[in-house]
Design a protein around this motif. Structure first.
Motif, PDB file in Angstrom:
ATOM      1  N   LEU A   1       5.436   5.985 -16.036  1.00  0.00           N
ATOM      2  CA  LEU A   1       5.371   6.186 -14.595  1.00  0.00           C
ATOM      3  C   LEU A   1       3.995   6.699 -14.183  1.00  0.00           C
ATOM      4  N   ASP A   2       3.473   7.662 -14.927  1.00  0.00           N
ATOM      5  CA  ASP A   2       2.146   8.214 -14.617  1.00  0.00           C
ATOM      6  C   ASP A   2       1.080   7.122 -14.682  1.00  0.00           C
ATOM      7  N   SER A   3       1.145   6.305 -15.728  1.00  0.00           N
ATOM      8  CA  SER A   3       0.154   5.240 -15.890  1.00  0.00           C
ATOM      9  C   SER A   3       0.244   4.220 -14.761  1.00  0.00           C
ATOM     10  N   LEU A   4       1.469   3.843 -14.413  1.00  0.00           N
ATOM     11  CA  LEU A   4       1.657   2.824 -13.384  1.00  0.00           C
ATOM     12  C   LEU A   4       1.266   3.328 -11.996  1.00  0.00           C
ATOM     13  N   THR A   5       1.613   4.573 -11.690  1.00  0.00           N
ATOM     14  CA  THR A   5       1.251   5.102 -10.371  1.00  0.00           C
ATOM     15  C   THR A   5      -0.267   5.188 -10.219  1.00  0.00           C
ATOM     16  N   GLU A   6      -0.941   5.551 -11.303  1.00  0.00           N
ATOM     17  CA  GLU A   6      -2.408   5.630 -11.255  1.00  0.00           C
ATOM     18  C   GLU A   6      -3.027   4.244 -11.077  1.00  0.00           C
ATOM     19  N   ARG A   7      -2.544   3.277 -11.835  1.00  0.00           N
ATOM     20  CA  ARG A   7      -3.161   1.951 -11.829  1.00  0.00           C
ATOM     21  C   ARG A   7      -2.754   1.107 -10.627  1.00  0.00           C
TER      22      ARG A   7
ATOM     23  N   ALA B   1       0.847  -1.194   0.000  1.00  0.00           N
ATOM     24  CA  ALA B   1       0.000   0.000   0.000  1.00  0.00           C
ATOM     25  C   ALA B   1       0.881   1.241   0.000  1.00  0.00           C
ATOM     26  N   ASN B   2       0.419   2.293  -0.658  1.00  0.00           N
ATOM     27  CA  ASN B   2       1.172   3.561  -0.724  1.00  0.00           C
ATOM     28  C   ASN B   2       2.601   3.353  -1.230  1.00  0.00           C
ATOM     29  N   ALA B   3       2.738   2.539  -2.264  1.00  0.00           N
ATOM     30  CA  ALA B   3       4.059   2.198  -2.801  1.00  0.00           C
ATOM     31  C   ALA B   3       4.699   3.387  -3.510  1.00  0.00           C
ATOM     32  N   ASN B   4       6.021   3.322  -3.645  1.00  0.00           N
ATOM     33  CA  ASN B   4       6.780   4.305  -4.410  1.00  0.00           C
ATOM     34  C   ASN B   4       7.370   3.646  -5.656  1.00  0.00           C
ATOM     35  N   ILE B   5       7.348   4.392  -6.769  1.00  0.00           N
ATOM     36  CA  ILE B   5       7.973   3.940  -8.015  1.00  0.00           C
ATOM     37  C   ILE B   5       8.996   4.988  -8.429  1.00  0.00           C
ATOM     38  N   VAL B   6      10.206   4.543  -8.726  1.00  0.00           N
ATOM     39  CA  VAL B   6      11.305   5.431  -9.088  1.00  0.00           C
ATOM     40  C   VAL B   6      11.618   5.285 -10.574  1.00  0.00           C
ATOM     41  N   ALA B   7      11.680   6.417 -11.270  1.00  0.00           N
ATOM     42  CA  ALA B   7      12.099   6.414 -12.674  1.00  0.00           C
ATOM     43  C   ALA B   7      13.472   7.067 -12.766  1.00  0.00           C
ATOM     44  N   SER B   8      14.433   6.341 -13.331  1.00  0.00           N
ATOM     45  CA  SER B   8      15.789   6.863 -13.470  1.00  0.00           C
ATOM     46  C   SER B   8      15.900   7.624 -14.785  1.00  0.00           C
ATOM     47  N   VAL B   9      15.732   8.941 -14.718  1.00  0.00           N
ATOM     48  CA  VAL B   9      15.765   9.770 -15.922  1.00  0.00           C
ATOM     49  C   VAL B   9      17.179  10.268 -16.190  1.00  0.00           C
ATOM     50  N   HIS B  10      17.409  10.693 -17.426  1.00  0.00           N
ATOM     51  CA  HIS B  10      18.722  11.202 -17.839  1.00  0.00           C
ATOM     52  C   HIS B  10      18.539  12.668 -18.225  1.00  0.00           C
ATOM     53  N   VAL B  11      18.780  13.565 -17.266  1.00  0.00           N
ATOM     54  CA  VAL B  11      18.615  14.991 -17.541  1.00  0.00           C
ATOM     55  C   VAL B  11      19.977  15.629 -17.805  1.00  0.00           C
ATOM     56  N   GLY B  12      19.939  16.838 -18.340  1.00  0.00           N
ATOM     57  CA  GLY B  12      21.184  17.542 -18.628  1.00  0.00           C
ATOM     58  C   GLY B  12      21.758  17.218 -19.983  1.00  0.00           C
ATOM     59  N   SER B  13      21.072  16.360 -20.748  1.00  0.00           N
ATOM     60  CA  SER B  13      21.534  15.990 -22.080  1.00  0.00           C
ATOM     61  C   SER B  13      20.607  16.585 -23.123  1.00  0.00           C
TER      62      SER B  13
ATOM     63  N   GLY C   1      -1.782   2.582  -7.609  1.00  0.00           N
ATOM     64  CA  GLY C   1      -1.945   3.354  -6.386  1.00  0.00           C
ATOM     65  C   GLY C   1      -0.622   3.698  -5.738  1.00  0.00           C
ATOM     66  N   ALA C   2       0.292   4.266  -6.513  1.00  0.00           N
ATOM     67  CA  ALA C   2       1.650   4.532  -6.034  1.00  0.00           C
ATOM     68  C   ALA C   2       2.011   6.007  -6.209  1.00  0.00           C
ATOM     69  N   THR C   3       3.159   6.387  -5.651  1.00  0.00           N
ATOM     70  CA  THR C   3       3.719   7.732  -5.812  1.00  0.00           C
ATOM     71  C   THR C   3       4.980   7.639  -6.660  1.00  0.00           C
ATOM     72  N   GLY C   4       5.100   8.528  -7.655  1.00  0.00           N
ATOM     73  CA  GLY C   4       6.241   8.493  -8.556  1.00  0.00           C
ATOM     74  C   GLY C   4       7.343   9.457  -8.167  1.00  0.00           C
ATOM     75  N   TYR C   5       8.584   9.040  -8.403  1.00  0.00           N
ATOM     76  CA  TYR C   5       9.753   9.881  -8.149  1.00  0.00           C
ATOM     77  C   TYR C   5      10.668   9.838  -9.375  1.00  0.00           C
ATOM     78  N   LEU C   6      11.319  10.965  -9.652  1.00  0.00           N
ATOM     79  CA  LEU C   6      12.305  11.052 -10.723  1.00  0.00           C
ATOM     80  C   LEU C   6      13.677  11.183 -10.089  1.00  0.00           C
ATOM     81  N   VAL C   7      14.618  10.336 -10.492  1.00  0.00           N
ATOM     82  CA  VAL C   7      15.962  10.384  -9.933  1.00  0.00           C
ATOM     83  C   VAL C   7      16.980  10.523 -11.049  1.00  0.00           C
TER      84      VAL C   7
END
Length: 314
Positions: free
Chosen positions: A182-188, A154-166, A190-196
């Motif tokens: 990430l948006d689709s998965l967090t909605e379906r 419940a209240n899970a977190n999902i992390v997306a490893s993005v490549h910024v600065g390029s 029931g999670a919170t998304g993070y960008l790292v």
């Protein structure tokens, strides 16, 4: 855009538990449109093909018998998950290379995701990825979700490893694709998304070769560049500042650290560039990252990726 509504689930032949099927059903039930799940198994027994005492027809009959037995077994496993809200089919094929059979099925039925269970080590509590897992990560044209276990917290977190600065268009497009997933998965789920994002440590040899070089100023400039790029990315996709993380270090160190700190239930990794894999996630680096993550892993490829197993269109 509809995401993950044509799902290929790879059955776990060695267990009555099917965490990949559980995760697929979770996604299907939360879909805005009707989903289709293919519960798939590739089997092979060398002895059936090498028995010289049997005719070709007799060997075929034996193979069909084994396939039918496995189909009945899979129907029994899938029965508790059947639901009127999605379609579920059972498919068993005879093939000596499971990953090839899986990818051929992806091409045949245009699946938009492959979900497969990973093996969990009981003592070290670490995830062990099989050769089939690695072949799928490298060669499958569809996203590959490797599932650790069936329980989704419940209240899970999902992390997306993005490549910024390029400014590389491939990285920019893949970032957008990863956040869309990430948006689709967090909605379906029931999670919170993070960008790292991680940025490199200043090379020590620069200060030796250039005595006037100020590593602190350089590091501040690199960090500032990545923070600015991350801010632009999060604002583009409507993410709050507290949902973004920018750290100095190698991705194989930073990503597992962040995943552990957030107790992430899933980590999304992008694979781009050379031979379908990026310089960031290629070969040993990818293995170092994934081997340190004790969670579900979703591996994405960029638009335009061509699998080496793609069928010839001649």
């Amino acid at each position: 855009m509809s995401i993950y509504n044509n799902i290929l689930v790879v059955a776990n032949l060695n267990s009555e538990e099917q965490p990949a099927l559980v995760r697929a059903v979770q996604l299907a039930k939360k879909s805005r449109s009707r989903s289709r799940i293919s519960f798939f198994l590739s089997i092979y027994d060398f002895s059936y093909d090498m028995t010289s005492m049997l005719s070709h027809d007799e060997r075929d009959a034996m193979r069909r018998g084994v396939i039918q037995q496995r189909e009945e077994w899979m129907k029994t496993l899938a029965e508790p998950f059947t639901d009127d809200s999605f379609d579920l089919e059972i498919k068993v094929v005879w093939h000596n290379r499971p990953y090839v059979a899986i990818i051929e099925k992806v091409f045949e039925d245009s699946h938009d995701i492959v979900i497969k269970a990973t093996r969990k080590h009981d003592i070290l509590e670490s995830v062990i990825f099989t050769p089939t897992d690695w072949h799928l990560i490298r060669k499958c044209p569809a996203p590959v979700l490797l599932v650790k276990n069936s329980d989704w917290p419940a209240n899970a977190n999902i992390v997306a490893s993005v490549h910024v600065g390029s400014e590389n268009p491939t990285h920019i497009d893949l970032n957008d694709c990863m956040i869309q997933q990430l948006d689709s998965l967090t909605e379906r789920l029931g999670a919170t998304g993070y960008l790292v994002n991680s940025y490199p440590v200043t090379p020590a040899n620069i200060t030796i070769e250039l005595p006037e070089f100020d590593p602190a100023t350089y590091t501040d400039a690199v960090r500032g560049h990545h923070l600015t790029a991350m801010k632009a990315l999060r604002q583009k996709h409507g993410y709050a500042e507290e949902q973004t993380i920018v750290e100095q270090g190698l991705p194989e160190d930073i990503i597992p650290e962040v995943a552990k700190k957030l107790d992430a239930a899933m980590v999304i990794l992008g694979t781009t560039g050379r031979t379908g894999l990026s310089a960031v996630f290629i070969g040993n680096t990818a293995e170092h990252v994934i081997d340190k993550i004790n969670s579900d892993v979703l591996a994405l490829k960029p638009d335009g990726y061509i699998s080496p197993l793609a069928p010839n269109e001649e």
